[in-house]
Enzyme design. Structure first.
Site, PDB file in Angstrom:
ATOM      1  N   SER A  37       3.499 -30.197   1.803  1.00 21.79           N
ATOM      2  CA  SER A  37       4.458 -31.296   1.700  1.00 21.79           C
ATOM      3  C   SER A  37       4.179 -32.152   0.466  1.00 21.79           C
ATOM      4  O   SER A  37       4.200 -31.641  -0.649  1.00 21.79           O
ATOM      5  CB  SER A  37       4.436 -32.100   3.002  1.00 21.79           C
ATOM      6  OG  SER A  37       5.543 -32.955   3.093  1.00 21.79           O
ATOM      7  N   ASP A  53      12.953 -26.121   8.275  1.00 16.19           N
ATOM      8  CA  ASP A  53      12.253 -27.339   7.863  1.00 16.19           C
ATOM      9  C   ASP A  53      13.252 -28.484   7.825  1.00 16.19           C
ATOM     10  O   ASP A  53      14.138 -28.516   6.975  1.00 16.19           O
ATOM     11  CB  ASP A  53      11.614 -27.127   6.493  1.00 16.19           C
ATOM     12  CG  ASP A  53      10.666 -28.243   6.095  1.00 16.19           C
ATOM     13  OD1 ASP A  53      10.922 -29.408   6.463  1.00 16.19           O
ATOM     14  OD2 ASP A  53       9.674 -27.953   5.399  1.00 16.19           O
ATOM     15  N   HIS A 113       8.598 -27.747   9.427  1.00 15.24           N
ATOM     16  CA  HIS A 113       7.824 -28.365   8.349  1.00 15.24           C
ATOM     17  C   HIS A 113       6.332 -28.290   8.635  1.00 15.24           C
ATOM     18  O   HIS A 113       5.522 -28.100   7.720  1.00 15.24           O
ATOM     19  CB  HIS A 113       8.252 -29.826   8.188  1.00 15.24           C
ATOM     20  CG  HIS A 113       7.660 -30.488   6.987  1.00 15.24           C
ATOM     21  ND1 HIS A 113       7.980 -30.115   5.695  1.00 15.24           N
ATOM     22  CD2 HIS A 113       6.770 -31.518   6.877  1.00 15.24           C
ATOM     23  CE1 HIS A 113       7.319 -30.881   4.842  1.00 15.24           C
ATOM     24  NE2 HIS A 113       6.579 -31.728   5.525  1.00 15.24           N
TER      25      HIS A 113
END
Length: 276
Positions: free
Chosen positions: A97, A227, A256
């Protein structure tokens, strides 16, 4: 485990596990978490003979809760401080991320470190916010809303994210893990509200396009097609196109938070790439 002090006086917490002469993998966590979010990977790679390093970003986890410097330039320079302190130049870097953005910015900003390979997982590059040049991005008011929720009731906000979209627990048929939800909340609440508030700007408005274009080493780009935090079409797919030497792996149905909830699959693919 220990701390390194950066040039601007920030204490960065790090973990350093494994034999000193083993190959090194350096992990970079996502917003608003800490190095603890890599437990499944660090234990796995430690068991496979690697030395594993991870740090808490400034203002996150156990690092100093300073009020300033919550931007990608400082994040990358903080990584350099950890690398230089431990003498782990030439490590493979893996980021999830926001940590994926940190990885590509570090490699581009600190070419003195001969990083041989990198991995970006569910990562924010090239640019999350919608602009004239990035029509597929998310509107800025989405990120303004995140800041407003954080400021209004961070504790509730940090429960709702993992209990909902982060791990796909809001999908029909999902089986939420209370332990995973609480661990996300714990990590988030350890950090600084100011760092996390500013970090939303850092991960959403930093344009990593030039960083990606500069990188010539092999990069594995991993993203789930479900995601809900960082939509894969405008992130993983575009990053792989901008990189000169990329391998793109899209995981059907993965969320995610796939390094945690799909650790077996992600770890196996990471190991294959690292050893290739």
């Amino acid at each position: 485990m220990g701390y390194v002090t950066t040039k601007d006086g920030v204490e960065i917490f790090y973990k350093d596990w494994g034999p000193r002469d083993a190959p090194v993998i350096h992990f970079h966590h996502g917003w608003p978490l800490s190095s603890d979010d890599w437990d499944a990977q660090m234990l796995f790679f430690l068991a496979h003979g690697f030395r594993v390093v991870a740090h808490d970003r400034r203002g996150h986890g156990r690092s100093s809760q300073v009020w300033d410097g919550h931007d990608m330039d400082h994040y990358a320079d903080d990584v350099a401080a950890v690398v230089n302190h431990l003498g782990v130049q030439g490590a493979i870097h893996a980021g999830h991320s926001t940590g994926g953005g940190e990885v590509v910015h570090y490699i581009a900003r600190h070419p003195e470190d001969p990083v041989p390979k990198a991995v970006i997982i569910s990562a924010v590059p090239p640019l999350m916010v919608k602009t004239a040049n990035n029509p597929g991005g998310l509107p800025k008011d989405v990120f303004d809303g995140l800041q407003a929720q954080l400021a209004a009731n961070r504790a509730q906000f940090y429960h709702d994210i993992p209990a909902g979209p982060f791990y796909g627990y809001n999908r029909p048929g999902a089986t939420p893990s209370e332990g995973i939800i609480r661990n996300w909340w714990r990590q988030g609440m350890m950090g600084s509200a100011k760092a996390h508030y500013d970090g939303i700007v850092a991960f959403s408005q930093t344009d990593f396009t030039k960083d990606l274009e500069r990188i010539t080493i092999p990069v594995l780009v991993m993203h789930g097609d479900d995601d809900q935090i960082v939509p894969y079409e405008n992130s993983g797919v575009l990053s792989a196109q901008l990189l000169k030497n990329s391998t793109l792996k899209i995981y059907p149905g993965f969320s995610h938070g796939m390094p945690t909830v799909n650790a077996d699959t992600i770890n196996a693919d990471l190991l294959a790439f690292v050893r290739s």
